[in-house]
Motif scaffolding. Structure first.
Motif, short mmCIF file in Angstrom:
data_model
loop_
_atom_site.label_atom_id
_atom_site.label_comp_id
_atom_site.label_asym_id
_atom_site.label_seq_id
_atom_site.Cartn_x
_atom_site.Cartn_y
_atom_site.Cartn_z
N ASP A 95 74.09 68.97 -30.72
CA ASP A 95 74.37 67.80 -29.82
C ASP A 95 75.58 68.16 -29.19
N ALA A 96 76.52 68.89 -29.70
CA ALA A 96 77.81 69.01 -29.29
C ALA A 96 77.94 70.01 -28.00
N PHE A 97 76.81 70.86 -27.90
CA PHE A 97 76.77 71.66 -27.04
C PHE A 97 75.80 71.60 -25.91
N ARG A 98 75.22 70.43 -26.02
CA ARG A 98 74.10 69.97 -24.90
C ARG A 98 74.75 69.54 -23.60
N PRO A 99 75.86 68.63 -23.75
CA PRO A 99 76.59 68.46 -22.14
C PRO A 99 77.02 69.67 -21.50
N PHE A 100 77.61 70.77 -22.14
CA PHE A 100 78.09 72.13 -21.57
C PHE A 100 76.76 72.70 -20.89
N PHE A 101 75.71 72.96 -21.78
CA PHE A 101 74.59 73.67 -21.08
C PHE A 101 73.98 72.83 -20.20
N THR A 102 74.02 71.32 -20.15
CA THR A 102 73.21 70.88 -19.25
C THR A 102 74.03 70.97 -17.92
N PHE A 103 75.11 70.90 -17.90
CA PHE A 103 76.07 71.22 -16.67
C PHE A 103 75.97 72.79 -16.34
N VAL A 104 75.64 73.47 -17.12
CA VAL A 104 75.25 75.05 -16.54
C VAL A 104 73.85 75.39 -16.20
N PHE A 105 72.99 74.78 -16.58
CA PHE A 105 71.58 74.55 -16.30
C PHE A 105 71.65 74.00 -14.73
N HIS A 106 72.20 72.70 -14.62
CA HIS A 106 72.16 72.21 -13.37
C HIS A 106 72.97 73.18 -12.39
#
Length: 295
Positions: free
Chosen positions: A139-150
């Motif tokens: 869960d701690a890495f989901r915001p970062f990778f969401t931004f990267v994918f977008h």
């Protein structure tokens, strides 16, 4: 008598360099004029960018105002009152209150429409690549990778538009294709926009020698996808890896096909540049020869 033809040949030899000089001057003048035009266009680009940004902001403001006007009977879904209450709470309390944040989050139609896909709160299996990747992630890495994918679609848009600035149709097709690749909740309907524009790119399609491979592999993935979904969800004879392997292969298919289209478009641009260079050289030689004849 023998000295007469020799003098004539010497005169022609002297006349050739005199005729080539104006041709070179014309080429130099054309290059100077083209450089001035490019400099003028470069100076006008920042102004055009600011005009585009201003027009985009005005269009978005008009859209929000018209939507709030149409939603008079559903005031809880209007965006401007929700934004005003959020700003009022921010100014009075020094920070956004939780109840105001929750009110804005649950009421405004813009938040309802775009929050679902931007924040990726649901991990329902789709034909995209997001659901399995974020399910197995902490869960701690989901915001970062969401931004990267977008950010992939935005990052790839800039070099594509700069490299193929003379091919707006191809740039549009590439953006539709990339948005289909990196969409959070991908579906079969996302394939329609770039597939409808694909027949217009006949020059690139004619250069692809492995067209039969791309067609057969795509048909195979279309058949295996529902089959693996049926085995996993309906029959319960397989797990999620069976279905996700098909989505991974579909992502590989997207990447290979996009690389092929970009490669052949670059080759076509180089061929056209060579042809233009040859035509300009021939026209310059013809102009120099005609002036020599006139002299």
């Amino acid at each position: 008598q023998q000295q007469g033809p020799q003098r004539a040949e010497a005169g022609t030899k002297l006349a050739k360099p005199a005729g080539e000089a104006p041709a070179r001057q014309q080429q130099q003048q054309q290059s100077v004029a083209s450089s001035r035009q490019t400099a003028a266009t470069i100076k006008q680009r920042p102004l055009s960018c600011w005009v585009f940004v201003l027009s985009l902001v005005l269009c978005l403001a008009a859209l929000v105002f018209l939507s709030d006007t149409m939603l008079q009977q559903h005031k809880e879904a209007q965006c401007l009152p929700a934004a005003a209450s959020w700003l009022r709470g921010l100014m009075l309390s020094g920070g956004p209150a939780k109840h105001i944040q929750q009110q804005v989050k649950d009421s405004c139609w813009i938040v309802r429409v775009y929050r679902f896909s931007l924040l990726l709160e649901d991990y329902t299996p789709t034909i995209g690549l997001w659901w399995y990747f974020f399910t197995e992630m902490f869960d701690a890495f989901r915001p970062f990778f969401t931004f990267v994918f977008h950010s992939f679609a935005v990052i790839l848009a800039v070099p594509t538009a700069l490299r193929f600035r003379n091919r707006p149709l191809f740039v549009t097709w590439v953006q539709l294709y990339i948005s289909c690749m990196f969409k959070p909740y991908a579906c079969v309907g996302d394939l329609v926009p770039w597939m409808t524009l694909l027949p217009l790119l006949q020059q690139q399609l004619q250069c692809i020698k492995t067209g039969l491979f791309f067609v057969n592999s795509f048909v195979l993935l279309v058949v295996l996808g529902p089959a693996m979904w049926h085995q996993w969800i309906v029959v319960d004879a397989a797990n999620s890896n069976f279905f996700y392997s098909i989505t991974l292969l579909l992502g590989v298919w997207y990447t290979v096909f996009l690389v092929q289209m970009l490669r052949f478009t670059v080759l076509l641009d180089r061929r056209l540049a060579r042809k233009d260079h040859i035509v300009r050289a021939d026209s310059g030689a013809e102009a120099g020869g005609s002036k020599v004849k006139d002299d």
